[in-house]
Design an enzyme around this catalytic site. Structure first.
Site, PDB file in Angstrom:
ATOM      1  N   GLY A 257       0.831  -1.210   0.000  1.00 60.86           N
ATOM      2  CA  GLY A 257       0.000   0.000   0.000  1.00 60.86           C
ATOM      3  C   GLY A 257       0.864   1.258   0.000  1.00 60.86           C
ATOM      4  O   GLY A 257       0.581   2.232  -0.696  1.00 60.86           O
ATOM      5  N   GLU A 274      -7.073  -0.592   1.212  1.00 58.26           N
ATOM      6  CA  GLU A 274      -7.519  -1.350   2.400  1.00 58.26           C
ATOM      7  C   GLU A 274      -6.356  -2.254   2.774  1.00 58.26           C
ATOM      8  O   GLU A 274      -6.015  -3.179   2.051  1.00 58.26           O
ATOM      9  CB  GLU A 274      -8.778  -2.143   2.054  1.00 58.26           C
ATOM     10  CG  GLU A 274      -9.572  -2.526   3.278  1.00 58.26           C
ATOM     11  CD  GLU A 274      -9.362  -3.967   3.672  1.00 58.26           C
ATOM     12  OE1 GLU A 274      -8.464  -4.197   4.538  1.00 58.26           O
ATOM     13  OE2 GLU A 274     -10.040  -4.842   3.129  1.00 58.26           O
ATOM     14  N   GLU A 405       1.189  -7.555  12.165  1.00 53.68           N
ATOM     15  CA  GLU A 405       0.173  -8.433  11.588  1.00 53.68           C
ATOM     16  C   GLU A 405       0.804  -9.781  11.237  1.00 53.68           C
ATOM     17  O   GLU A 405       1.791  -9.840  10.513  1.00 53.68           O
ATOM     18  CB  GLU A 405      -0.403  -7.792  10.329  1.00 53.68           C
ATOM     19  CG  GLU A 405      -1.612  -8.525   9.815  1.00 53.68           C
ATOM     20  CD  GLU A 405      -2.212  -7.878   8.574  1.00 53.68           C
ATOM     21  OE1 GLU A 405      -1.454  -7.402   7.710  1.00 53.68           O
ATOM     22  OE2 GLU A 405      -3.447  -7.866   8.461  1.00 53.68           O
TER      23      GLU A 405
END
Ligand code: ADP
Length: 495
Positions: A257, A274, A405
């Site tokens: 991103g 997203e 993550e």
């Protein structure tokens, strides 16, 4: 099967009888028509890629090759973008909303008609349990097409007193965790608002997007309105950098991103991103604990943790910590890990070898950081990429497993005493995609939802999706919303 017995101090102890198992209930593969080779879907036809290269897509549950798909290069991307531009200028932007809507309804119905085939292919290519692809991915994808088909001729009501004009050609790049659903999230609102599309699925899960291309062809959508090209990061980058693309819609990692954001800086390209997440699931002492524990399991384990909004950090109020931990340990022991096509399976295959290595790396980091690990004792299949559901306790807020993550079935568990403390802890992450709150008190829910920096906060449930509600993140989880009216506005210029 679980039974109970009395222990010395007369408390009930749950015991699991491992000799009792569910009989296998595998879904048949025969419905899935997968070709040996796939070309690129450009301008309404399947065409050879100019790279002349193909790459393999495998079944992560047994490592068998399912198909070979074309590897699109910059020339192919250029062809697809030009086809989308011509279709935009000559046909799609001029078509009435009512007519556009008919095409989108047709796609929705065809996805429904072939739901079983889609579900089986999604499970074969991605590794997720058939229950998940059958009951969630495919119906929700069809619902998105239905929902946005309904808006196509009502844009004047969606944006009262404004004229909503399409943006142009949308370059859409999607990840491997919800391949068909992400394609629907991206394509449906773009078409409803009069844009044309070049979509690139992830390299490990291209098959349902290619199936969708077949449906789009059968639905007689004008050539070039939707183009589907396959390839890895280089293909995605060529799409992002193509000067003929007016809007980028991306779902994937925060790292990519950021690359995309840098690539489009200073251009006129619009973007919705997203990205990653590290959702906090918060259990208060007044919550219905069994329901909460089931919600936590659903939030992190049922989908192998392959969800950006997965509830990967659990915060439990100190007074109920021991009870919740015991219930969680008992519950993960009953989770069935294995063949994703088996309807009993709770946790399927990890999507790729690379992702499994990443998860193992984090499990090691967690242990090195001093956290205490607890895994279910289930046996794993000999072939394919599988991971046991894993809990970490004694986790420091600053530890990497609580901050980064992992995208796997790994849950960190921490405690808290007060609302303010848990808000502070839950928000203490670079991400802000989603969160969950479990409590009996409505006032607590309102307090938490207003103070949590997360795009979605679920209360007494988790991972619930609906085409009418917007979804998207704060902070490093990206910007822009998909779903609902917000999802429409990401594809229009308002005049
Ligand atoms: P994940 O970690 O979920 O695999 P990635 O961000 O690596 O997420 O991949 C998401 C999508 O982005 C995939 O379709 C992938 O091919 C694509 N992609 C990877 N690198 C780039 C890049 N530099 N530019 C554009 N797209 C990319």
């Amino acid at each position: 099967m679980a039974t109970t017995s009395k222990t010395k101090n007369n408390t009930l102890k749950l015991k699991f009888d491992t000799s009792w198992n569910y009989a296998p209930a595998p879904e048949s593969k025969s419905i899935a028509a997968i070709k040996d080779k796939y070309d690129l879907f450009i301008n309404g036809a399947f065409v050879k890629s100019s790279s002349k290269k193909h790459f393999k897509t495998i079944n992560p549950a047994n490592e068998e090759v399912l198909s070979e798909v074309a590897d699109a290069n910059a020339t192919d991307v250029d062809k697809a973008v030009k086809a989308a531009r011509t279709a935009y200028d000559k046909v799609w932007k001029k078509m009435s909303g009512k007519e556009r809507g008919k095409y989108i309804y047709r796609i929705a119905r065809m996805v429904q008609e072939r739901a079983r085939e889609f579900a089986v292919i999604e499970t074969l290519d991605g590794g997720k349990p058939i229950r998940e692809s059958r009951d969630f991915d495919v119906p929700t994808a069809a619902n998105h097409f239905f929902y946005y088909a309904g808006w196509a001729d009502k844009l004047e009501y969606a944006f009262p007193n404004r004229k909503a004009e399409p943006i142009g050609v949308a370059g859409q790049i999607i990840p491997w965790n919800f391949p068909l659903l992400m394609a629907a999230w991206k394509i449906a609102p773009a078409l409803a608002t009069g844009n044309t599309v070049v979509l690139k699925p992830a390299e490990t899960t291209p098959l349902t997007a290619l199936k969708l291309a077949e449906i789009i062809q059968e639905a007689d959508l004008p050539p070039g309105v939707v183009n589907i090209i396959t390839g890895a990061g280089a293909t995605g980058a060529a799409l992002v950098n193509h000067p003929g693309v007016d809007k980028i819609a991306f779902t994937g990692s925060t790292d990519v991103g950021k690359i995309i954001q840098r690539a489009i800086a200073g251009t006129n390209k619009k973007a919705t991103l997203e990205l990653g997440g590290k959702a906090a699931n918060i259990i208060f002492e007044d919550a219905p604990l069994d329901q909460a524990v089931e919600g936590v399991i659903n939030g992190i384990f049922f989908n192998q943790g392959h969800v950006c909004c997965a509830g990967s950090r659990l915060y439990v109020q100190e007074s109920v910590y021991k009870t919740v931990l015991r219930k969680l340990k008992d519950r993960i022991e009953t989770l069935i890990v294995g063949d994703p096509l088996d309807k009993n399976t709770d946790i399927g295959a990890i999507n790729s070898k690379q992702q499994l290595e990443t998860i193992h790396k984090y499990i090691k980091i967690g242990q090195q950081e001093g956290a205490e690990m607890h895994q279910s004792s289930c046996a794993l299949p000999g072939k394919g990429f599988f991971c046991r559901p894993t809990l970490f306790t004694n986790v420091a807020q600053s530890s990497r497993i609580a901050q980064e993550e992992i995208f796997g079935p790994v849950l960190t568990i921490q405690t808290f005493r007060t609302e303010d403390e848990v808000i502070e802890k839950a928000n203490n992450t670079p991400y802000g995609l989603s969160a969950g709150v479990w409590t009996d008190k409505g006032s607590k829910i309102f307090n938490m939802t207003t103070k949590m920096r997360a795009g979605v906060v679920w209360a007494n449930t988790f991972n619930k999706f609906d085409p009418t509600s917007p979804f998207g993140g704060y902070k490093e989880s990206g910007y822009g919303r998909e779903g609902g009216l917000h999802g429409l506005s990401a594809y229009v210029n308002l005049i």
